[in-house]
Design an enzyme around this catalytic site. Structure first.
Site, PDB file in Angstrom:
ATOM      1  N   ASP A 124     -11.228  10.993  -1.853  1.00  0.00           N
ATOM      2  CA  ASP A 124     -10.299   9.871  -1.694  1.00  0.00           C
ATOM      3  C   ASP A 124      -9.737   9.905  -0.263  1.00  0.00           C
ATOM      4  OD1 ASP A 124      -8.729   7.721  -2.506  1.00  0.00           O
ATOM      5  OD2 ASP A 124      -7.142   8.999  -3.348  1.00  0.00           O
ATOM      6  N   HIS A 125      -9.816   8.790   0.439  1.00  0.00           N
ATOM      7  CA  HIS A 125      -9.293   8.680   1.807  1.00  0.00           C
ATOM      8  C   HIS A 125      -9.826   9.764   2.756  1.00  0.00           C
ATOM      9  CE1 HIS A 125      -6.483   5.443   0.931  1.00  0.00           C
ATOM     10  NE2 HIS A 125      -6.243   6.054  -0.204  1.00  0.00           N
ATOM     11  N   HIS A 176      -6.097   0.104  -4.536  1.00  0.00           N
ATOM     12  CA  HIS A 176      -5.373   1.370  -4.363  1.00  0.00           C
ATOM     13  C   HIS A 176      -3.923   1.150  -4.779  1.00  0.00           C
ATOM     14  CE1 HIS A 176      -8.049   4.153  -2.027  1.00  0.00           C
ATOM     15  NE2 HIS A 176      -8.796   3.074  -2.178  1.00  0.00           N
ATOM     16  N   GLY A 177      -3.212   2.267  -4.971  1.00  0.00           N
ATOM     17  CA  GLY A 177      -1.788   2.151  -5.299  1.00  0.00           C
ATOM     18  C   GLY A 177      -1.570   1.519  -6.664  1.00  0.00           C
ATOM     19  N   HIS A 191       0.771   3.037  -1.952  1.00  0.00           N
ATOM     20  CA  HIS A 191       0.666   4.312  -2.664  1.00  0.00           C
ATOM     21  C   HIS A 191       2.064   4.770  -3.051  1.00  0.00           C
ATOM     22  CE1 HIS A 191      -3.172   4.757  -0.174  1.00  0.00           C
ATOM     23  NE2 HIS A 191      -3.573   4.729  -1.419  1.00  0.00           N
ATOM     24  N   GLY A 192       2.172   5.406  -4.178  1.00  0.00           N
ATOM     25  CA  GLY A 192       3.477   5.934  -4.598  1.00  0.00           C
ATOM     26  C   GLY A 192       4.256   4.886  -5.370  1.00  0.00           C
ATOM     27  N   THR A 246      -0.303   2.713  -9.331  1.00  0.00           N
ATOM     28  CA  THR A 246       0.942   3.101 -10.013  1.00  0.00           C
ATOM     29  C   THR A 246       2.011   2.028  -9.883  1.00  0.00           C
ATOM     30  OG1 THR A 246       0.565   5.439  -9.628  1.00  0.00           O
ATOM     31  CG2 THR A 246       2.856   4.780  -9.966  1.00  0.00           C
ATOM     32  N   ASN A 262      -7.179   2.744  -8.554  1.00  0.00           N
ATOM     33  CA  ASN A 262      -6.799   4.132  -8.255  1.00  0.00           C
ATOM     34  C   ASN A 262      -5.397   4.438  -8.771  1.00  0.00           C
ATOM     35  OD1 ASN A 262      -9.124   3.884  -6.766  1.00  0.00           O
ATOM     36  ND2 ASN A 262      -8.285   4.825  -4.912  1.00  0.00           N
TER      37      ASN A 262
END
Ligand code: 13P
Length: 291
Positions: A84-85, A206-207, A178-179, A209, A228
């Site tokens: 990842d990344h 992505h991100g 992210h986060g 959450t 993700n």
């Protein structure tokens, strides 16, 4: 079986659902994710950040760990082991050489030409070993591996340009971070749809959450095929571990401490999989229905 992500993501794109990418951090998380996804009978992508790889000992250790668990736990679903990344060609090459079946090259911090050049190099090497490649354009903001970055949204033109490198999936930054989100996520669904209509390859969000489930469903309908998730499993695990420690202050066996978050991780995966793939009926649910 360890595979690259091409077949799983292309099927998801065709059938309009999303394959989960869960970040792993240790032996226990990897085991919980594999067990739960096996129970769901669905393919899974295990994401490994460079920070997590360092924490766990390195790429070879992780590849052996995942292969060992697949064998010992008799996992039969397709499993993709994905960097990842990846921050450079060298890091991606290291992961490929250690037996990862997929890599993300994230050169999104560079200008488009440099991003294309680095991405193309990774594609050439990875494809020669049968490894799939994801790349990013624009910039997904937020905090990952304790590093903060701002959001820069991807344009359609940049996505088309980056896709010419031969990548297998693209993560266009469209407002996710992210986060944890401060307030409601602001995703550009129109551009997501437009990018999807102009590219043949699967798109990645992505991100994942904290994005409300109705937005996740909308993103899938706009062409997202891989989502993700990292922080969400960490938060849910942390809540249960804290409760366990408060209730059992004298327990010091690390197996009991770490596994006090197992049920919540598995329940969260179960819940997410239902959102990502609503038409899927897991074998267990099917059995319960019949009873
Ligand atoms: P979250 O931590 O926000 O779930 O993001 C995970 C991610 O995008 C990993 O690449």
């Amino acid at each position: 079986m360890l595979v690259n992500f091409n077949e799983m993501l292309n099927s998801a794109k065709k059938e309009k659902y999303a394959v989960p990418h869960f970040n792993i951090n240790n032996l226990e998380w990897t085991k919980y994710i594999l067990e739960q996804m096996q129970e769901e009978n669905l393919p899974v992508i295990l994401g490994v950040s460079e920070g997590a790889a360092k924490y766990m000992g390195g790429f070879y250790t992780i590849r052996s760990l995942v292969e060992g668990l697949i064998k010992d736990l008799k996992i039969t679903i397709p499993v993709c082991l994905h960097l990842d990344h990846g921050s450079s060609f060298e890091k991606c090459k290291e992961a490929v050489d250690a037996g990862f079946t997929s890599v993300m090259i994230d050169a999104s911090k560079y200008d488009l030409e440099t991003n294309k050049k680095i991405t193309k190099e990774v594609v050439e090497y990875a494809h020669s070993k049968g490894v799939s490649v994801e790349a990013e354009v624009g910039h997904v903001g937020g905090t990952e591996d304790n590093v903060y970055g701002d959001v820069f949204r991807a344009t359609l033109e940049d996505c088309i340009e980056l896709s010419k490198t031969g990548i297998d999936a693209l993560a266009p930054a469209l407002g996710s971070v992210h986060g944890l989100y401060k307030g409601e996520p602001n995703l550009d669904f129109n551009r997501m749809k437009e990018i999807n209509e102009n590219l043949l390859i699967p798109l990645v969000l992505h991100g994942g959450t904290g994005i409300p489930y109705n937005m996740i469903k909308k993103a899938i309908s706009c062409g997202i095929s891989k989502i993700n998730i990292n922080t969400e499993l960490q938060v849910t695990w942390h809540n249960d571990v804290l409760t366990f420690i408060k209730e059992h202050p004298n327990v010091y066996d690390p197996r009991k401490l770490i596994s006090s978050g197992e049920t919540s991780i598995k329940e969260k995966i179960n819940e997410l999989v239902d959102v990502f793939n609503p038409n899927h009926i897991s074998p267990k649910k099917e059995k319960n229905d019949i009873i």
